[in-house]
Design an enzyme around this catalytic site. Structure first.
Site, PDB file in Angstrom:
ATOM      1  N   GLY A 176       0.786  -1.335   0.012  1.00 54.16           N
ATOM      2  CA  GLY A 176       0.022   0.006   0.112  1.00 54.16           C
ATOM      3  C   GLY A 176       0.776   1.201   0.024  1.00 54.16           C
ATOM      4  O   GLY A 176       2.161   1.211   0.035  1.00 54.16           O
ATOM      5  N   GLY A 177       0.122   2.282   0.110  1.00 54.43           N
ATOM      6  CA  GLY A 177       0.837   3.719  -0.193  1.00 54.43           C
ATOM      7  C   GLY A 177       1.659   3.891   0.965  1.00 54.43           C
ATOM      8  O   GLY A 177       2.886   4.400   0.725  1.00 54.43           O
ATOM      9  N   ALA A 209      -1.748  -2.309   7.359  1.00 50.11           N
ATOM     10  CA  ALA A 209      -2.889  -2.739   6.559  1.00 50.11           C
ATOM     11  C   ALA A 209      -4.233  -1.772   6.990  1.00 50.11           C
ATOM     12  O   ALA A 209      -4.421  -1.864   8.260  1.00 50.11           O
ATOM     13  CB  ALA A 209      -3.112  -3.920   6.484  1.00 50.11           C
ATOM     14  N   GLY A 210      -4.800  -1.121   6.335  1.00 52.88           N
ATOM     15  CA  GLY A 210      -6.109  -0.407   6.408  1.00 52.88           C
ATOM     16  C   GLY A 210      -6.877  -0.260   5.454  1.00 52.88           C
ATOM     17  O   GLY A 210      -6.399   0.194   4.200  1.00 52.88           O
ATOM     18  N   ILE A 211      -8.118   0.350   5.470  1.00 53.53           N
ATOM     19  CA  ILE A 211      -8.938   0.524   4.498  1.00 53.53           C
ATOM     20  C   ILE A 211      -9.840   1.724   4.862  1.00 53.53           C
ATOM     21  O   ILE A 211     -10.084   1.922   6.320  1.00 53.53           O
ATOM     22  CB  ILE A 211     -10.171  -0.727   4.109  1.00 53.53           C
ATOM     23  CG1 ILE A 211     -10.889  -1.172   5.122  1.00 53.53           C
ATOM     24  CG2 ILE A 211      -9.283  -1.693   3.522  1.00 53.53           C
ATOM     25  CD1 ILE A 211     -11.996  -2.340   4.909  1.00 53.53           C
ATOM     26  N   GLY A 247     -18.095  11.461   8.428  1.00 55.94           N
ATOM     27  CA  GLY A 247     -18.001  10.148   7.283  1.00 55.94           C
ATOM     28  C   GLY A 247     -17.180   9.055   7.904  1.00 55.94           C
ATOM     29  O   GLY A 247     -17.043   8.048   7.001  1.00 55.94           O
ATOM     30  N   GLN A 248     -16.801   9.212   9.232  1.00 56.83           N
ATOM     31  CA  GLN A 248     -15.643   8.072   9.212  1.00 56.83           C
ATOM     32  C   GLN A 248     -15.833   7.691  11.004  1.00 56.83           C
ATOM     33  O   GLN A 248     -14.827   7.391  11.762  1.00 56.83           O
ATOM     34  CB  GLN A 248     -14.267   8.657   9.458  1.00 56.83           C
ATOM     35  CG  GLN A 248     -13.652   8.993   8.086  1.00 56.83           C
ATOM     36  CD  GLN A 248     -12.339   8.911   7.827  1.00 56.83           C
ATOM     37  OE1 GLN A 248     -11.686   9.579   8.482  1.00 56.83           O
ATOM     38  NE2 GLN A 248     -11.699   8.135   6.921  1.00 56.83           N
ATOM     39  N   TYR A 259     -14.014   4.295  10.755  1.00 56.93           N
ATOM     40  CA  TYR A 259     -12.425   4.724  10.785  1.00 56.93           C
ATOM     41  C   TYR A 259     -11.885   4.982  12.063  1.00 56.93           C
ATOM     42  O   TYR A 259     -10.824   4.564  12.512  1.00 56.93           O
ATOM     43  CB  TYR A 259     -12.236   5.365   9.617  1.00 56.93           C
ATOM     44  CG  TYR A 259     -10.778   5.526   9.201  1.00 56.93           C
ATOM     45  CD1 TYR A 259     -10.111   4.702   8.203  1.00 56.93           C
ATOM     46  CD2 TYR A 259      -9.957   6.639   9.475  1.00 56.93           C
ATOM     47  CE1 TYR A 259      -8.673   4.597   7.931  1.00 56.93           C
ATOM     48  CE2 TYR A 259      -8.557   6.808   9.096  1.00 56.93           C
ATOM     49  CZ  TYR A 259      -8.079   5.801   8.273  1.00 56.93           C
ATOM     50  OH  TYR A 259      -6.701   6.108   7.841  1.00 56.93           O
ATOM     51  N   TYR A 264      -2.940  13.703   6.600  1.00 55.76           N
ATOM     52  CA  TYR A 264      -3.410  13.469   5.236  1.00 55.76           C
ATOM     53  C   TYR A 264      -2.141  13.327   4.514  1.00 55.76           C
ATOM     54  O   TYR A 264      -1.321  14.427   4.179  1.00 55.76           O
ATOM     55  CB  TYR A 264      -4.327  14.568   4.646  1.00 55.76           C
ATOM     56  CG  TYR A 264      -5.953  14.260   5.456  1.00 55.76           C
ATOM     57  CD1 TYR A 264      -6.511  13.708   4.327  1.00 55.76           C
ATOM     58  CD2 TYR A 264      -6.063  14.487   6.581  1.00 55.76           C
ATOM     59  CE1 TYR A 264      -8.111  13.425   4.758  1.00 55.76           C
ATOM     60  CE2 TYR A 264      -7.418  14.336   6.979  1.00 55.76           C
ATOM     61  CZ  TYR A 264      -8.229  13.803   6.173  1.00 55.76           C
ATOM     62  OH  TYR A 264      -9.454  13.491   6.784  1.00 55.76           O
TER      63      TYR A 264
HETATM   64  N1  CAA Z   1     -18.374  18.491   7.201  1.00 54.04           N
HETATM   65  C1  CAA Z   1     -19.480  18.956   7.512  1.00 54.04           C
HETATM   66  N2  CAA Z   1     -20.551  18.670   6.832  1.00 54.04           N
HETATM   67  C2  CAA Z   1     -20.593  17.854   5.719  1.00 54.04           C
HETATM   68  C3  CAA Z   1     -19.024  17.238   5.517  1.00 54.04           C
HETATM   69  C4  CAA Z   1     -18.150  17.674   5.966  1.00 54.04           C
HETATM   70  N3  CAA Z   1     -16.861  17.213   5.859  1.00 54.04           N
HETATM   71  N4  CAA Z   1     -19.456  16.467   4.441  1.00 54.04           N
HETATM   72  C5  CAA Z   1     -20.625  16.758   4.042  1.00 54.04           C
HETATM   73  N5  CAA Z   1     -21.590  17.527   4.963  1.00 54.04           N
HETATM   74  C6  CAA Z   1     -22.785  17.860   4.992  1.00 54.04           C
HETATM   75  C7  CAA Z   1     -23.115  18.120   3.508  1.00 54.04           C
HETATM   76  O1  CAA Z   1     -22.927  19.585   3.109  1.00 54.04           O
HETATM   77  C8  CAA Z   1     -24.780  17.815   3.564  1.00 54.04           C
HETATM   78  O2  CAA Z   1     -25.493  18.983   4.273  1.00 54.04           O
HETATM   79  P1  CAA Z   1     -26.982  19.260   3.879  1.00 54.04           P
HETATM   80  O3  CAA Z   1     -27.620  18.038   4.132  1.00 54.04           O
HETATM   81  O4  CAA Z   1     -27.330  20.324   4.920  1.00 54.04           O
HETATM   82  O5  CAA Z   1     -27.177  19.411   2.434  1.00 54.04           O
HETATM   83  C9  CAA Z   1     -24.653  16.637   4.650  1.00 54.04           C
HETATM   84  O6  CAA Z   1     -23.529  16.696   5.265  1.00 54.04           O
HETATM   85  C10 CAA Z   1     -24.667  15.498   3.902  1.00 54.04           C
HETATM   86  O7  CAA Z   1     -24.677  14.373   4.553  1.00 54.04           O
HETATM   87  P2  CAA Z   1     -24.413  13.102   3.822  1.00 54.04           P
HETATM   88  O8  CAA Z   1     -24.628  12.004   4.991  1.00 54.04           O
HETATM   89  O9  CAA Z   1     -25.353  12.924   2.692  1.00 54.04           O
HETATM   90  O10 CAA Z   1     -22.888  13.008   3.342  1.00 54.04           O
HETATM   91  P3  CAA Z   1     -22.339  12.676   1.844  1.00 54.04           P
HETATM   92  O11 CAA Z   1     -22.845  11.361   1.530  1.00 54.04           O
HETATM   93  O12 CAA Z   1     -22.655  13.772   1.006  1.00 54.04           O
HETATM   94  O13 CAA Z   1     -20.967  12.501   1.986  1.00 54.04           O
HETATM   95  C11 CAA Z   1     -19.028  11.519   2.831  1.00 54.04           C
HETATM   96  C12 CAA Z   1     -20.231  11.990   3.121  1.00 54.04           C
HETATM   97  C13 CAA Z   1     -18.838  10.735   1.757  1.00 54.04           C
HETATM   98  C14 CAA Z   1     -18.024  10.830   4.008  1.00 54.04           C
HETATM   99  C15 CAA Z   1     -18.002  12.811   2.529  1.00 54.04           C
HETATM  100  O14 CAA Z   1     -18.198  13.749   3.391  1.00 54.04           O
HETATM  101  C16 CAA Z   1     -16.531  12.711   2.425  1.00 54.04           C
HETATM  102  O15 CAA Z   1     -16.207  12.049   1.513  1.00 54.04           O
HETATM  103  N6  CAA Z   1     -15.814  13.075   3.431  1.00 54.04           N
HETATM  104  C17 CAA Z   1     -14.431  12.815   3.679  1.00 54.04           C
HETATM  105  C18 CAA Z   1     -13.900  11.851   4.326  1.00 54.04           C
HETATM  106  C19 CAA Z   1     -12.520  11.890   4.736  1.00 54.04           C
HETATM  107  O16 CAA Z   1     -12.067  12.953   4.874  1.00 54.04           O
HETATM  108  N7  CAA Z   1     -12.039  10.669   4.728  1.00 54.04           N
HETATM  109  C20 CAA Z   1     -10.454  10.576   4.820  1.00 54.04           C
HETATM  110  C21 CAA Z   1     -10.063   9.509   3.709  1.00 54.04           C
HETATM  111  S1  CAA Z   1      -8.322   9.110   3.960  1.00 54.04           S
HETATM  112  C22 CAA Z   1      -7.962   8.623   5.507  1.00 54.04           C
HETATM  113  O17 CAA Z   1      -8.844   8.184   6.283  1.00 54.04           O
HETATM  114  C23 CAA Z   1      -6.287   8.626   5.734  1.00 54.04           C
HETATM  115  C24 CAA Z   1      -6.156   9.287   6.964  1.00 54.04           C
HETATM  116  O18 CAA Z   1      -6.024   8.537   8.029  1.00 54.04           O
HETATM  117  C25 CAA Z   1      -6.137  10.589   7.132  1.00 54.04           C
END
Ligand code: CAA
Length: 248
Positions: A13-14, A90-92, A150-151, A154, A186
């Site tokens: 992985g990365g 390992a992580g997802i 969204g986590q 995680y 990140y």
């Molecule tokens: N902060 C605050 N509000 C948020 C938001 C956020 N980050 N993301 C969405 N919202 C809001 C939207 O504006 C929307 O508001 P309204 O209902 O008022 O329109 C509402 O919340 C949408 O909620 P949903 O449940 O419908 O969310 P979604 O399906 O649109 O998106 C998500 C959810 C896919 C998780 C998206 O927010 C996303 O991809 N977030 C990023 C998550 C992230 O950073 N992951 C890191 C991955 S990398 C990693 O994990 C490595 C590491 O260790 C650092």
């Protein structure tokens, strides 16, 4: 000096592949352990690591499966000797807001990110304590410290990894074994690049250093923690996040 044997899960992985490189350069014999399913991914990894003249091997494992981990460690022991260094990288992700999170998204993530740490550590801990040396590093995340939209899955697993590290660190501290976690922020990996562009840009804007981390920023820290002379650092969490989350 003894050549230390290191197993890195998520080794293709990365972050994992860069950790393999750093440990090999530091003179360790490295086994990159990762899913065995995608032959082209494994071939590409082997080709990339050819410059290390066999000091980085690949072995298949599914960290979510206890028996698969047991078999991996048995194979490594038979071929190379006991595992001195274990890096659980390992992580997802299975990002979704809780109101949309299906049980499969919760369980799949827990099985890999948290059960995987138990499944692997359980296999190596007796050998490490018996030999009086061991280094376990769990790759956690800043999002385990701060939470992230969204986590829930995680963040729970990543915070859980550190609880695991601290508890195990106490159990084995007298036996020359250290257990630590590293919490990357990140970094420039496929996992982070999969975050929607606009959300990612918003996150990068909050990183005081002004850029994503590089896998080498994390690998350097793992190399440091796994050194023979790092024996007084245990139960610690080392944040490597460009100042995104500052704490003490
Ligand atoms: N902060 C605050 N509000 C948020 C938001 C956020 N980050 N993301 C969405 N919202 C809001 C939207 O504006 C929307 O508001 P309204 O209902 O008022 O329109 C509402 O919340 C949408 O909620 P949903 O449940 O419908 O969310 P979604 O399906 O649109 O998106 C998500 C959810 C896919 C998780 C998206 O927010 C996303 O991809 N977030 C990023 C998550 C992230 O950073 N992951 C890191 C991955 S990398 C990693 O994990 C490595 C590491 O260790 C650092």
């Amino acid at each position: 000096m003894t050549t230390r044997i290191a197993v890195v899960t998520g080794g293709i992985g990365g972050l994992g592949s860069e950790i393999c490189r750093f440990l090999a350069r530091a003179g360790r014999r490295v086994i990159a352990a990762d899913l065995g399913a995608r032959a082209e991914r494994i071939d590409a990894f082997r080709a990339e690591m050819a410059e290390f003249d066999g000091r980085i091997d690949f072995e298949p494992v599914d960290v979510a499966d206890f028996n698969s981990c047991a078999e991996l460690v048995r194979r490594v022991e038979a071929t190379h000797g006991g595992v001195d260094i274990l890096v659980n990288a390992a992580g997802i992700t299975r990002d979704a807001s809780l109101r949309k999170m299906a049980p499969e998204q919760w369980h799949a993530l827990m099985r890999v990110n948290l059960d995987g740490v138990y499944n692997m550590s359980r296999q190596v801990i007796d050998g490490m304590t018996a030999r009086g040396f061991g280094r376990i590093v769990n790759i956690s995340s800043v999002n385990g410290q701060t939470g992230q939209f969204g986590q829930t899955n995680y963040a729970a697993a990543k915070a859980g990894m550190h609880g695991f590290s601290m508890a195990l660190a106490r159990e084995v501290a007298r036996k020359g074994v250290t257990v630590n976690s590293v919490s990357p922020g990140y970094c420039r990996t496929a996992m982070v690049m999969a975050v929607p562009e606009d959300i990612r840009a918003g996150i990068v804007a909050q990183i005081p250093v002004g850029r994503l981390g590089e896998p080498s920023d994390i690998a350097r820290t793992v190399e440091f923690l796994t050194a023979d002379d790092a024996g007084f650092i245990t139960g610690a969490n080392i944040p490597v996040n460009g100042g995104y989350f500052m704490s003490f």
